[in-house]
Design a protein around this motif. Structure first.
Motif, PDB file in Angstrom:
ATOM      1  N   ALA A  55       0.817  -1.223   0.000  1.00 13.12           N
ATOM      2  CA  ALA A  55       0.000   0.000   0.000  1.00 13.12           C
ATOM      3  C   ALA A  55       0.848   1.269   0.000  1.00 13.12           C
ATOM      4  CB  ALA A  55      -0.915  -0.012   1.220  1.00 13.12           C
ATOM      5  N   ILE A  59      -0.463   0.858  -7.360  1.00 10.66           N
ATOM      6  CA  ILE A  59      -1.853   0.380  -7.356  1.00 10.66           C
ATOM      7  C   ILE A  59      -2.393   0.266  -5.922  1.00 10.66           C
ATOM      8  CG2 ILE A  59      -3.324  -1.589  -7.962  1.00 10.66           C
ATOM      9  CD1 ILE A  59      -1.495  -2.055 -10.414  1.00 10.66           C
ATOM     10  N   ARG A  79       6.883  -2.472   3.223  1.00  9.18           N
ATOM     11  CA  ARG A  79       8.096  -2.410   4.049  1.00  9.18           C
ATOM     12  C   ARG A  79       8.378  -0.991   4.547  1.00  9.18           C
ATOM     13  NH1 ARG A  79      11.838  -4.897  -0.397  1.00  9.18           N
ATOM     14  NH2 ARG A  79      10.463  -3.479  -1.497  1.00  9.18           N
ATOM     15  N   ARG A 141       6.802  -7.711  -6.879  1.00 12.70           N
ATOM     16  CA  ARG A 141       7.864  -7.113  -7.699  1.00 12.70           C
ATOM     17  C   ARG A 141       7.889  -7.796  -9.050  1.00 12.70           C
ATOM     18  NH1 ARG A 141      13.341  -7.277  -4.434  1.00 12.70           N
ATOM     19  NH2 ARG A 141      14.154  -6.464  -6.399  1.00 12.70           N
ATOM     20  N   LEU A 161       8.334 -14.119  -2.733  1.00 10.02           N
ATOM     21  CA  LEU A 161       7.553 -12.891  -2.554  1.00 10.02           C
ATOM     22  C   LEU A 161       6.204 -12.975  -3.261  1.00 10.02           C
ATOM     23  CD1 LEU A 161       7.188  -9.967  -1.650  1.00 10.02           C
ATOM     24  CD2 LEU A 161       8.414  -9.235  -3.701  1.00 10.02           C
ATOM     25  N   SER A 189      -3.363  -9.851  -9.765  1.00 16.79           N
ATOM     26  CA  SER A 189      -2.645 -10.661 -10.736  1.00 16.79           C
ATOM     27  C   SER A 189      -2.240  -9.764 -11.911  1.00 16.79           C
ATOM     28  CB  SER A 189      -3.572 -11.806 -11.165  1.00 16.79           C
ATOM     29  OG  SER A 189      -2.924 -12.666 -12.030  1.00 16.79           O
ATOM     30  N   GLN A 203       8.527 -14.262 -13.697  1.00 14.81           N
ATOM     31  CA  GLN A 203       7.635 -13.783 -12.654  1.00 14.81           C
ATOM     32  C   GLN A 203       6.197 -13.821 -13.141  1.00 14.81           C
ATOM     33  OE1 GLN A 203       6.137 -10.387 -12.665  1.00 14.81           O
ATOM     34  NE2 GLN A 203       5.179 -10.625 -10.675  1.00 14.81           N
ATOM     35  N   ARG A 204       6.008 -13.374 -14.364  1.00 17.13           N
ATOM     36  CA  ARG A 204       4.646 -13.192 -14.839  1.00 17.13           C
ATOM     37  C   ARG A 204       3.952 -14.504 -15.106  1.00 17.13           C
ATOM     38  NH1 ARG A 204       3.272  -8.298 -13.405  1.00 17.13           N
ATOM     39  NH2 ARG A 204       4.493  -6.678 -14.384  1.00 17.13           N
ATOM     40  N   VAL A 238       0.157  -0.431 -16.186  1.00 17.60           N
ATOM     41  CA  VAL A 238      -0.397   0.670 -15.378  1.00 17.60           C
ATOM     42  C   VAL A 238       0.774   1.514 -14.874  1.00 17.60           C
ATOM     43  CG1 VAL A 238      -1.649   1.205 -13.242  1.00 17.60           C
ATOM     44  CG2 VAL A 238      -2.338  -0.768 -14.608  1.00 17.60           C
ATOM     45  N   SER A 240       3.073   3.103 -12.351  1.00 17.56           N
ATOM     46  CA  SER A 240       3.385   2.833 -10.942  1.00 17.56           C
ATOM     47  C   SER A 240       4.911   2.863 -10.813  1.00 17.56           C
ATOM     48  CB  SER A 240       2.846   1.460 -10.512  1.00 17.56           C
ATOM     49  OG  SER A 240       3.666   0.430 -11.036  1.00 17.56           O
ATOM     50  N   ILE A 242       6.741   0.187 -10.361  1.00 20.10           N
ATOM     51  CA  ILE A 242       7.137  -1.221 -10.413  1.00 20.10           C
ATOM     52  C   ILE A 242       8.486  -1.454 -11.105  1.00 20.10           C
ATOM     53  CG2 ILE A 242       5.954  -1.949 -12.570  1.00 20.10           C
ATOM     54  CD1 ILE A 242       4.953  -4.344 -10.525  1.00 20.10           C
TER      55      ILE A 242
END
Ligand SMILES: NC(=O)c1ccc[n+]([C@@H]2O[C@H](COP(=O)([O-])OP(=O)(O)OC[C@H]3O[C@@H](n4cnc5c(N)ncnc54)[C@H](OP(=O)(O)O)[C@@H]3O)[C@@H](O)[C@H]2O)c1
Length: 327
Positions: A55, A59, A79, A141, A161, A189, A203-204, A238, A240, A242
């Motif tokens: 948070a 997003i 964190r 991540r 993670l 997701s 990762q995806r 999106v 962000s 990231i």
């Protein structure tokens, strides 16, 4: 008889054209478009206790603003405590019309990688709010690296993670929800988890979002009679932070990448507006993306062979152009 077949064929063609137009003109899947126009407003979530991980940025941060505006009580986790405090202050400003007070927003620093701290974190939430109505598993991540050059340690950390962290926290909260016969698990997701993405396939597709979507689909069926909802939210690109913390091929490294403002990405606020509608309407799975990604997601889902033929020939160049905001 021929008349009936002819009429049915015309209806089917018209239905197809209307759906195609709505997909081409929209920024989310058809069910979510219907929910946005005719479904429940986000204000039905007023008073709910929502725990959002990740948070402190992107997003998760903007979703916290939307839910604060709707009158939700919030637990903000990530964190960086100072960033969470900043988000809390902003939430209180957004919530000025919904009677939310300082005590209704709890800042709870949490490293989702440290699975052994999850129980203690959950206990603190219960101590403060006595209940959790909605858990939003959003922390995560991304990665930018080729499969072949990525060290196994990086693969392991991503799994810890993006997959184990989510499963662990959900397992802490789930028995409480089952006991109350009420609850909602939301999993952030990605549409990339539906069809994979070059340059961050690990990762995806293989281990991250795709596997979690499967995991949570199983959970939905198991807890249906316990009145627990499960929502998989699949956003496309999106804006962000990231890329800043994305994994690379090497352990301990962060990409420190910045998004180009001209890239074709959805605004964070529009994405979370749609996420909040999906949560309020308890939708099972939603796709939130600008075109051509939304259309590609539909093609992949309903014409998988066509999708494979196209992507194996022009996939890489399309991904590059989408990344550069040229498509
Ligand atoms: N942006 C996109 O294009 C996109 C598309 C599809 C899906 N998603 C998904 O959306 C989710 C949110 O990403 P975002 O785009 O908003 O990225 P972001 O701005 O980088 O936010 C990621 C959040 O995760 C938190 N986080 C990272 N590692 C953590 C850890 N070990 N423990 C606890 N929290 C941690 C970060 O906070 P701290 O650094 O303070 O811990 C941050 O709040 C991710 O799961 C991502 O995969 C994003």
């Amino acid at each position: 008889m021929m008349d009936i077949i002819y009429t049915l064929a015309v209806i089917a063609i018209l239905y197809f054209i209307v759906c195609l137009l709505l997909i081409l003109l929209g920024d989310c899947d058809l069910l979510l478009q219907i929910a946005e126009r005719f479904g429940k407003p986000v204000s039905v979530l007023k008073g709910k206790v929502v725990w959002i991980t990740g948070a402190s940025s992107g997003i998760g941060e903007y979703l916290a603003y939307d839910l604060a505006k709707a009158g939700c009580r919030l637990v903000l986790s990530a964190r960086r405590k100072e960033e969470l405090e900043r988000v809390k202050k902003q939430c209180l400003l957004h919530a000025s019309t919904s009677n939310i007070t300082e005590g209704d927003i709890m800042v709870l620093p949490l490293d989702c990688l440290k699975l052994d701290t999850h129980q203690e974190a959950f206990d603190k939430v219960l101590e403060h709010f006595k209940q959790v109505d909605i858990l939003v598993n959003n922390a995560g991540r991304s990665q930018r690296a080729e499969w072949i050059s990525t060290s196994l340690e990086v693969d392991r950390e991503m799994l810890e993670l993006n997959v184990m962290g989510v499963l662990s926290l959900t397992k802490k909260v789930l028995p409480h929800m089952v006991k109350r016969k009420e609850g909602h698990i939301v999993n952030m997701s990605s549409v990339a988890g539906k069809f994979g993405k070059l340059y961050n396939g690990i990762q995806r597709q293989a281990c991250g979002h795709a596997s979690l979507t499967g995991w949570f689909d199983c959970l939905r069926a198991e807890v249906f009679y316990d009145n627990i909802q499960v929502t998989n939210i699949c956003p496309g690109p999106v804006f962000s932070n990231i890329l800043d913390t994305a994994f690379t091929a090497n352990q301990g490294e962060e990409l420190k990448g910045k998004m180009n403002p001209t890239e074709k990405r959805m605004s964070t606020s529009r994405c979370t507006e749609l996420c909040a509608i999906a949560i309020a309407n308890k939708l099972h799975e939603v796709w939130i993306a600008l075109n051509p990604i939304l259309l590609i997601t539909y093609v992949n889902q309903y014409c998988p062979n066509l999708y494979k033929i196209i992507t194996s020939r022009i996939g890489m160049s399309v991904v590059k152009r989408v990344r550069e905001g040229k498509l």
